[in-house]
Design an enzyme around this catalytic site. Structure first.
Site, mmCIF file in Angstrom:
data_model
loop_
_atom_site.group_PDB
_atom_site.id
_atom_site.type_symbol
_atom_site.label_atom_id
_atom_site.label_comp_id
_atom_site.label_asym_id
_atom_site.label_seq_id
_atom_site.Cartn_x
_atom_site.Cartn_y
_atom_site.Cartn_z
ATOM 1 N N LEU A 187 -35.034 -68.866 12.046
ATOM 2 C CA LEU A 187 -34.375 -68.137 11.165
ATOM 3 C C LEU A 187 -35.402 -66.895 11.040
ATOM 4 O O LEU A 187 -36.652 -66.818 11.026
ATOM 5 C CB LEU A 187 -34.081 -68.390 9.570
ATOM 6 C CG LEU A 187 -33.183 -69.404 9.510
ATOM 7 C CD1 LEU A 187 -32.982 -69.824 8.091
ATOM 8 C CD2 LEU A 187 -31.869 -69.205 9.984
ATOM 9 N N ASP A 188 -34.901 -65.392 10.969
ATOM 10 C CA ASP A 188 -35.530 -64.289 10.880
ATOM 11 C C ASP A 188 -36.319 -64.573 9.597
ATOM 12 O O ASP A 188 -36.084 -65.277 8.686
ATOM 13 C CB ASP A 188 -35.050 -63.121 10.841
ATOM 14 C CG ASP A 188 -34.250 -62.667 12.211
ATOM 15 O OD1 ASP A 188 -34.609 -63.572 13.369
ATOM 16 O OD2 ASP A 188 -33.045 -62.056 12.342
ATOM 17 N N LYS A 189 -37.577 -63.680 9.531
ATOM 18 C CA LYS A 189 -38.336 -63.746 8.329
ATOM 19 C C LYS A 189 -37.523 -63.479 7.155
ATOM 20 O O LYS A 189 -37.726 -64.163 6.139
ATOM 21 C CB LYS A 189 -39.269 -62.673 8.457
ATOM 22 C CG LYS A 189 -40.428 -62.487 7.288
ATOM 23 C CD LYS A 189 -41.422 -61.489 7.542
ATOM 24 C CE LYS A 189 -42.139 -61.157 5.975
ATOM 25 N NZ LYS A 189 -43.085 -60.033 6.333
#
Length: 330
Positions: free
Chosen positions: A158-160
């Site tokens: 998942l993106d940050k």
């Protein structure tokens, strides 16, 4: 030299000490699921702590062995199961990842799987200056045995600044099975998203995604990109925004963010793909995206399993504000 092995005796990684002519050696086994893939691409997936350009440089330097023979061709196609040995000058190696006592919200745990609810702001993989404080650091502290599994068992990311559910494999065998499920589009991943603009109906986006031709830190819909499919369902329309449920068929980098921006409805708060809204909308400190549901087949039992994660507080507050604005406009 200290090797770490799986239960079947296959080496998956090697602690980095001085071994070969003063160089550090790292050993890995190519998963069978990587059959037919290019050597440099496989190495980048197995060793995400190194940049792809750095790995390509090491291959060209002749410090990579495939089944005991030096290999300098980036384009070599692998069959799966090959033994890789990488040696590089110690001063060029990136730091060894250190286990850290990072609090993890463990939703589910057994001998094969971990399901984590990741908060916004937590980096999943180390890299680009983020060598500490990542989910991977926390996983290695939570379960030191994950050092035997490539990428500490992480099979998707998942993106940050995206919150929500993420699955981690605790054994190489479970990881291989989950990767196959992902490739076969058998893992169900559903997200809740708040997009700018009022989307009138449910829809499907099928548009290839690749690196942006001018801005290399961004992804974009580009000719020749990797196939990408996103389904979206309208859950609630507000004045100037829409709450969506998005389901991924594929898992390209920034896929939902890119596809919705391509349609003209970027995520609210997205610092990379967003735009100034046409009307006043609440400020939001990150992209309004949450991985709300995860479904898969358990790699050992074969049972269908699913988990759900409620919206985090910041997105609940965002929706409450949008509801208030709707009421004020009525």
């Amino acid at each position: 030299m200290t090797a770490r092995s799986n239960e079947n005796g296959g080496d998956y990684t090697l602690s980095l000490d001085e071994d070969w002519c003063g160089k550090s050696v790292e050993r890995l086994r190519v998963p069978e699921t990587e059959a037919g893939e290019r050597l440099d691409a496989v190495l980048a997936r197995l060793l995400p702590q190194h940049s792809r350009s750095r790995l390509q440089g090491w291959i060209r330097e002749g410090v990579l062995w495939v089944d005991g023979s030096v290999e300098t061709s980036l384009k070599r196609r692998l069959k799966g199961g090959e033994a890789l040995e990488l040696a590089a000058e110690p001063e060029t190696r990136l730091p060894i990842l250190t286990p850290e006592a990072i609090p993890l919200d463990v939703v589910y745990e057994d001998r094969a799987l971990l399901v984590i609810e990741k908060p916004a702001g937590l980096v999943v993989h180390p890299g680009n200056g983020n060598w500490q404080g990542t989910l991977m650091n926390g996983l290695l502290h939570h379960d030191p045995a994950l050092a035997r599994v490539p990428r500490a068992g992480i099979v998707h990311r998942l993106d940050k600044d995206t919150s929500g559910l993420l699955v981690v494999a605790r054994t190489p065998e479970a990881q291989t099975d989950l990767v196959r499920q992902l490739q076969a589009r058998g893992v169900r991943r559903e997200y809740l998203a708040v997009a700018q603009g009022e989307i009138s109906r449910d829809g499907r986006v099928e548009a290839p995604i690749g690196r942006h031709p001018k801005d290399r830190i961004k992804m974009a819909v580009v000719q020749g990109g990797k196939p990408a499919v996103t389904h979206y369902q309208v859950l609630r329309r507000f004045a100037g925004a829409t709450l969506l449920r998005c389901r991924l068929e594929t898992g390209r980098t920034h896929q939902i963010r890119v596809h919705l921006a391509h349609l003209g409805y970027p995520l609210l708060g997205d610092p990379v793909y967003g735009r100034n809204p046409r009307r006043t909308l609440p400020a939001f400190a990150r992209q309004a995206l949450h991985a709300a549901r995860l479904g898969l087949i358990h790699p050992e039992s074969g049972a269908a399993m699913a988990w759900e994660a409620p919206l985090p507080e910041d997105m609940r507050a965002l929706l409450a504000t949008l509801e208030q604005q709707n009421a004020g406009d009525a």
